[in-house]
Design a protein around this motif. Structure first.
Motif, PDB file in Angstrom:
ATOM      1  N   PRO A 286       0.770  -1.141  -0.186  1.00 30.34           N
ATOM      2  CA  PRO A 286      -0.073  -0.061   0.028  1.00 30.34           C
ATOM      3  C   PRO A 286       0.803   1.436   0.053  1.00 30.34           C
ATOM      4  CG  PRO A 286      -0.066  -0.924   2.139  1.00 30.34           C
ATOM      5  CD  PRO A 286       0.538  -2.031   1.162  1.00 30.34           C
ATOM      6  N   ASN A 287       1.973   1.233   0.758  1.00 30.95           N
ATOM      7  CA  ASN A 287       2.899   2.345   0.435  1.00 30.95           C
ATOM      8  C   ASN A 287       3.372   2.940  -0.841  1.00 30.95           C
ATOM      9  OD1 ASN A 287       3.431   3.331   3.272  1.00 30.95           O
ATOM     10  ND2 ASN A 287       4.290   1.329   3.499  1.00 30.95           N
ATOM     11  N   ALA A 288       3.209   1.866  -1.902  1.00 27.24           N
ATOM     12  CA  ALA A 288       3.302   2.278  -3.110  1.00 27.24           C
ATOM     13  C   ALA A 288       2.321   3.048  -3.847  1.00 27.24           C
ATOM     14  CB  ALA A 288       3.679   1.030  -3.937  1.00 27.24           C
ATOM     15  N   LEU A 289       0.883   2.416  -3.263  1.00 29.38           N
ATOM     16  CA  LEU A 289      -0.356   3.487  -3.761  1.00 29.38           C
ATOM     17  C   LEU A 289      -0.333   4.891  -3.287  1.00 29.38           C
ATOM     18  CD1 LEU A 289      -2.996   0.518  -3.173  1.00 29.38           C
ATOM     19  CD2 LEU A 289      -1.955   1.278  -5.431  1.00 29.38           C
ATOM     20  N   LEU A 290       0.146   5.171  -2.150  1.00 30.51           N
ATOM     21  CA  LEU A 290       0.388   6.235  -1.469  1.00 30.51           C
ATOM     22  C   LEU A 290       1.338   7.043  -2.048  1.00 30.51           C
ATOM     23  CD1 LEU A 290      -0.249   5.476   2.420  1.00 30.51           C
ATOM     24  CD2 LEU A 290      -1.983   6.197   0.629  1.00 30.51           C
ATOM     25  N   PHE A 291       2.555   6.479  -2.357  1.00 32.81           N
ATOM     26  CA  PHE A 291       3.739   7.123  -3.014  1.00 32.81           C
ATOM     27  C   PHE A 291       3.078   8.001  -4.511  1.00 32.81           C
ATOM     28  CE2 PHE A 291       7.544   7.037  -5.925  1.00 32.81           C
ATOM     29  CZ  PHE A 291       8.249   8.010  -5.292  1.00 32.81           C
ATOM     30  N   LEU A 292       2.454   6.789  -5.310  1.00 32.17           N
ATOM     31  CA  LEU A 292       2.197   7.409  -6.518  1.00 32.17           C
ATOM     32  C   LEU A 292       1.085   8.615  -6.356  1.00 32.17           C
ATOM     33  CD1 LEU A 292       1.933   4.016  -8.576  1.00 32.17           C
ATOM     34  CD2 LEU A 292       3.710   5.635  -8.600  1.00 32.17           C
ATOM     35  N   THR A 293       0.221   8.568  -5.730  1.00 31.67           N
ATOM     36  CA  THR A 293      -0.769   9.462  -5.373  1.00 31.67           C
ATOM     37  C   THR A 293      -0.179  10.666  -4.910  1.00 31.67           C
ATOM     38  OG1 THR A 293      -2.346   7.659  -4.596  1.00 31.67           O
ATOM     39  CG2 THR A 293      -2.895  10.118  -4.086  1.00 31.67           C
ATOM     40  N   ASP A 294       0.764  10.867  -4.036  1.00 36.83           N
ATOM     41  CA  ASP A 294       1.396  11.853  -3.424  1.00 36.83           C
ATOM     42  C   ASP A 294       2.231  12.409  -4.807  1.00 36.83           C
ATOM     43  OD1 ASP A 294       1.538  13.213  -1.099  1.00 36.83           O
ATOM     44  OD2 ASP A 294       3.632  12.417  -0.450  1.00 36.83           O
ATOM     45  N   GLY A 295       2.973  11.550  -5.529  1.00 37.66           N
ATOM     46  CA  GLY A 295       3.662  12.261  -6.711  1.00 37.66           C
ATOM     47  C   GLY A 295       2.876  13.111  -7.619  1.00 37.66           C
ATOM     48  N   LEU A 296       1.633  12.317  -7.778  1.00 37.94           N
ATOM     49  CA  LEU A 296       0.746  12.901  -8.754  1.00 37.94           C
ATOM     50  C   LEU A 296       0.119  14.150  -8.403  1.00 37.94           C
ATOM     51  CD1 LEU A 296      -0.986  12.724 -11.244  1.00 37.94           C
ATOM     52  CD2 LEU A 296      -2.733  11.414 -10.178  1.00 37.94           C
ATOM     53  N   LEU A 297      -0.349  14.181  -7.015  1.00 37.17           N
ATOM     54  CA  LEU A 297      -0.827  15.502  -6.511  1.00 37.17           C
ATOM     55  C   LEU A 297       0.172  16.638  -6.296  1.00 37.17           C
ATOM     56  CD1 LEU A 297      -3.453  13.743  -4.014  1.00 37.17           C
ATOM     57  CD2 LEU A 297      -3.884  14.890  -6.530  1.00 37.17           C
ATOM     58  N   ALA A 298       1.453  15.995  -6.083  1.00 44.28           N
ATOM     59  CA  ALA A 298       2.391  17.243  -5.975  1.00 44.28           C
ATOM     60  C   ALA A 298       2.903  18.000  -7.110  1.00 44.28           C
ATOM     61  CB  ALA A 298       3.527  16.628  -5.107  1.00 44.28           C
ATOM     62  N   ASP A 299       2.467  17.376  -8.384  1.00 44.81           N
ATOM     63  CA  ASP A 299       2.727  17.489  -9.760  1.00 44.81           C
ATOM     64  C   ASP A 299       1.657  18.340 -10.297  1.00 44.81           C
ATOM     65  OD1 ASP A 299       3.770  17.968 -12.409  1.00 44.81           O
ATOM     66  OD2 ASP A 299       4.825  15.972 -12.547  1.00 44.81           O
ATOM     67  N   PRO A 300       1.488  19.667 -10.313  1.00 51.04           N
ATOM     68  CA  PRO A 300       0.306  20.314 -10.983  1.00 51.04           C
ATOM     69  C   PRO A 300      -0.103  19.978 -12.553  1.00 51.04           C
ATOM     70  CG  PRO A 300       1.493  21.957  -9.431  1.00 51.04           C
ATOM     71  CD  PRO A 300       2.039  20.843  -9.483  1.00 51.04           C
ATOM     72  N   ALA A 301       1.217  19.849 -13.380  1.00 56.02           N
ATOM     73  CA  ALA A 301       1.070  19.767 -14.650  1.00 56.02           C
ATOM     74  C   ALA A 301       0.425  18.358 -14.768  1.00 56.02           C
ATOM     75  CB  ALA A 301       2.237  20.104 -15.242  1.00 56.02           C
ATOM     76  N   ALA A 302       1.477  17.431 -14.060  1.00 51.53           N
ATOM     77  CA  ALA A 302       0.771  15.861 -14.358  1.00 51.53           C
ATOM     78  C   ALA A 302      -0.497  15.855 -13.708  1.00 51.53           C
ATOM     79  CB  ALA A 302       1.950  15.106 -13.505  1.00 51.53           C
ATOM     80  N   TYR A 303      -0.847  16.307 -12.743  1.00 47.63           N
ATOM     81  CA  TYR A 303      -2.234  16.139 -12.394  1.00 47.63           C
ATOM     82  C   TYR A 303      -3.356  16.446 -13.148  1.00 47.63           C
ATOM     83  CZ  TYR A 303      -6.336  16.002  -8.978  1.00 47.63           C
ATOM     84  OH  TYR A 303      -7.346  15.855  -8.456  1.00 47.63           O
ATOM     85  N   HIS A 304      -3.215  17.706 -13.597  1.00 46.41           N
ATOM     86  CA  HIS A 304      -4.024  18.392 -14.791  1.00 46.41           C
ATOM     87  C   HIS A 304      -4.307  17.312 -15.990  1.00 46.41           C
ATOM     88  CE1 HIS A 304      -5.446  20.872 -18.188  1.00 46.41           C
ATOM     89  NE2 HIS A 304      -5.980  21.639 -17.033  1.00 46.41           N
ATOM     90  N   SER A 305      -3.107  16.784 -16.427  1.00 48.27           N
ATOM     91  CA  SER A 305      -3.082  15.951 -17.534  1.00 48.27           C
ATOM     92  C   SER A 305      -3.881  14.692 -17.244  1.00 48.27           C
ATOM     93  CB  SER A 305      -1.748  15.505 -17.856  1.00 48.27           C
ATOM     94  OG  SER A 305      -1.399  14.705 -18.855  1.00 48.27           O
ATOM     95  N   ALA A 306      -3.405  14.069 -16.188  1.00 51.64           N
ATOM     96  CA  ALA A 306      -4.308  12.864 -15.567  1.00 51.64           C
ATOM     97  C   ALA A 306      -5.755  13.050 -15.454  1.00 51.64           C
ATOM     98  CB  ALA A 306      -3.741  12.360 -14.134  1.00 51.64           C
ATOM     99  N   CYS A 307      -6.321  14.191 -15.019  1.00 49.91           N
ATOM    100  CA  CYS A 307      -7.572  14.470 -14.943  1.00 49.91           C
ATOM    101  C   CYS A 307      -8.331  14.391 -16.395  1.00 49.91           C
ATOM    102  CB  CYS A 307      -7.981  15.752 -14.277  1.00 49.91           C
ATOM    103  SG  CYS A 307      -7.385  15.792 -12.575  1.00 49.91           S
ATOM    104  N   GLN A 308      -7.456  15.218 -17.300  1.00 50.97           N
ATOM    105  CA  GLN A 308      -8.214  15.170 -18.504  1.00 50.97           C
ATOM    106  C   GLN A 308      -8.009  13.963 -19.400  1.00 50.97           C
ATOM    107  OE1 GLN A 308      -5.518  18.193 -20.402  1.00 50.97           O
ATOM    108  NE2 GLN A 308      -7.320  19.893 -20.392  1.00 50.97           N
ATOM    109  N   ALA A 309      -6.820  13.269 -18.913  1.00 52.40           N
ATOM    110  CA  ALA A 309      -6.936  11.846 -19.425  1.00 52.40           C
ATOM    111  C   ALA A 309      -7.790  10.938 -19.065  1.00 52.40           C
ATOM    112  CB  ALA A 309      -5.521  11.126 -19.248  1.00 52.40           C
ATOM    113  N   ALA A 310      -8.427  11.147 -17.771  1.00 54.45           N
ATOM    114  CA  ALA A 310      -9.409  10.206 -17.181  1.00 54.45           C
ATOM    115  C   ALA A 310     -10.673  10.404 -17.873  1.00 54.45           C
ATOM    116  CB  ALA A 310      -9.438  10.572 -15.764  1.00 54.45           C
ATOM    117  N   TYR A 311     -11.073  11.721 -18.039  1.00 49.46           N
ATOM    118  CA  TYR A 311     -12.171  12.029 -18.674  1.00 49.46           C
ATOM    119  C   TYR A 311     -12.463  11.737 -19.997  1.00 49.46           C
ATOM    120  CZ  TYR A 311     -16.447  14.989 -19.764  1.00 49.46           C
ATOM    121  OH  TYR A 311     -17.661  15.266 -19.912  1.00 49.46           O
TER     122      TYR A 311
END
Length: 331
Positions: A286-311
């Motif tokens: 589970p620490n790997a899940l938290l690590f990936l989540t943390d990295g995504l939320l700490a990177d505004p550009a990557a997070y914006h891209s992930a939200c768009q890709a999800a949609y």
């Protein structure tokens, strides 16, 4: 279209314009898989008559069994000429349920290539199998603005089960700096006692962690909005599982972090090639899940891209489109 079920129906829970036919089985629900199997074997003539009557009254031309056991796929039915039978296999069922279900099916449909590969590995005849992806229950909504979404809590919607990994995730998240809201669905039919014990253990851990909250399980009418208001959704299941929670989250533009297993990996694999990985190896826990989540939320550009890709991914899986794919898969 009509739905046949032995589950008690409450007002306001059905689909508009879709009648629900109630089956009378000689057992109380919920029950274990073995209890249901025995009931279907001992009363198969009665169930056959009920289904045959429904087919005639509703002028049914296609019978869809949404599972080998719980979807009545293993029950024989004397179908009229021109009526075809479809077996849906969301995941490989118990071995004893597959032979009769496959024997009665004209077409077998599964939701992803992962299940098809598993069936081939298990030496089931897959020549008549077709892959039709699952669709979310709701059409894609208007995504929440990304800046506001990133400040929302991380959410988890998972059943209580030994292979789900939610207890381990809560234990790992107690030391996390982000707020986590967890909704625990009821345990499966084959382990109600173990599920209740696990739920109590989750509650004890959550009570000791100020950043973790156990939430009531949202109904399916509310689940889309609940997932839309999350910064990200973590699915901690360690074994292949249903993709419905992930689909509902993606349809609201919410990134999903999960283990790289079966059905979910097929659904989420396109996101692995983005700026941030969203699938963790089970061995890393589970620490790997938290690590990936943390990295995504700490990177505004990557997070914006992930939200768009999800949609965008959810747009490909709109219910109307999946219904068309389903119909095209039939003979």
């Amino acid at each position: 279209m009509a739905i046949a079920t032995a589950t008690e129906q409450h007002d306001g829970t059905g689909l508009p314009g879709v009648p629900v036919e109630q089956f009378d089985l000689p057992l109380a629900l919920p029950c274990t898989s073995q209890a249901l199997r025995e009931a279907l074997i001992t009363t198969d003539a009665k169930v056959q008559r009920s289904l045959s009557d429904l087919i005639v009254r509703r002028r049914v031309d296609t019978v869809v069994s949404v599972g080998a056991l719980w979807g009545l796929g293993r029950v024989p039915i004397d179908l009229h000429y021109g009526v075809q039978r479809v077996l849906v296999v969301p995941a490989l069922p118990q071995e004893q349920d597959m032979p009769p279900a496959l024997a009665y099916a004209d077409t077998v449909i599964t939701s992803c290539d992962a299940v098809l590969r598993q069936a081939a590995t298990a030496a089931w005849p897959t020549r008549r199998w077709r892959v039709v992806p699952n669709a979310p229950l709701h059409n894609p909504g208007i995504p929440t603005p990304v800046a506001r979404k990133a400040e929302a809590p991380v959410r988890v919607l998972a059943p209580v089960g030994q292979d789900v990994g939610v207890l381990e995730l809560i234990a790992a998240a107690r030391a996390w700096h982000r707020h986590v809201e967890v909704a625990l669905a009821p345990p499966g039919p084959d382990d109600p006692r173990g599920g209740r014990t696990l739920q109590q253990q989750c509650q004890i851990l959550a009570d000791r962690a100020p950043n973790i909250t156990l939430e009531p399980v949202p109904g399916w009418a509310e689940v889309a909005n609940w997932l839309a208001d999350a910064a990200a959704v973590i699915i901690p299941c360690r074994r292949p599982t249903s993709s419905m929670t992930a689909l509902e989250a993606l349809s609201q533009g919410t990134p999903v972090i999960a283990y790289n297993t079966g059905i979910l990996s097929d659904l989420l694999l396109p996101f692995q090639h983005g700026p941030r990985r969203l699938l963790a190896d089970v061995m890393h826990g589970p620490n790997a899940l938290l690590f990936l989540t943390d990295g995504l939320l700490a990177d505004p550009a990557a997070y914006h891209s992930a939200c768009q890709a999800a949609y965008r991914r959810a747009q490909d899986l709109r219910p109307a489109r999946i219904a068309q794919l389903f119909c095209s898969a039939l003979p």
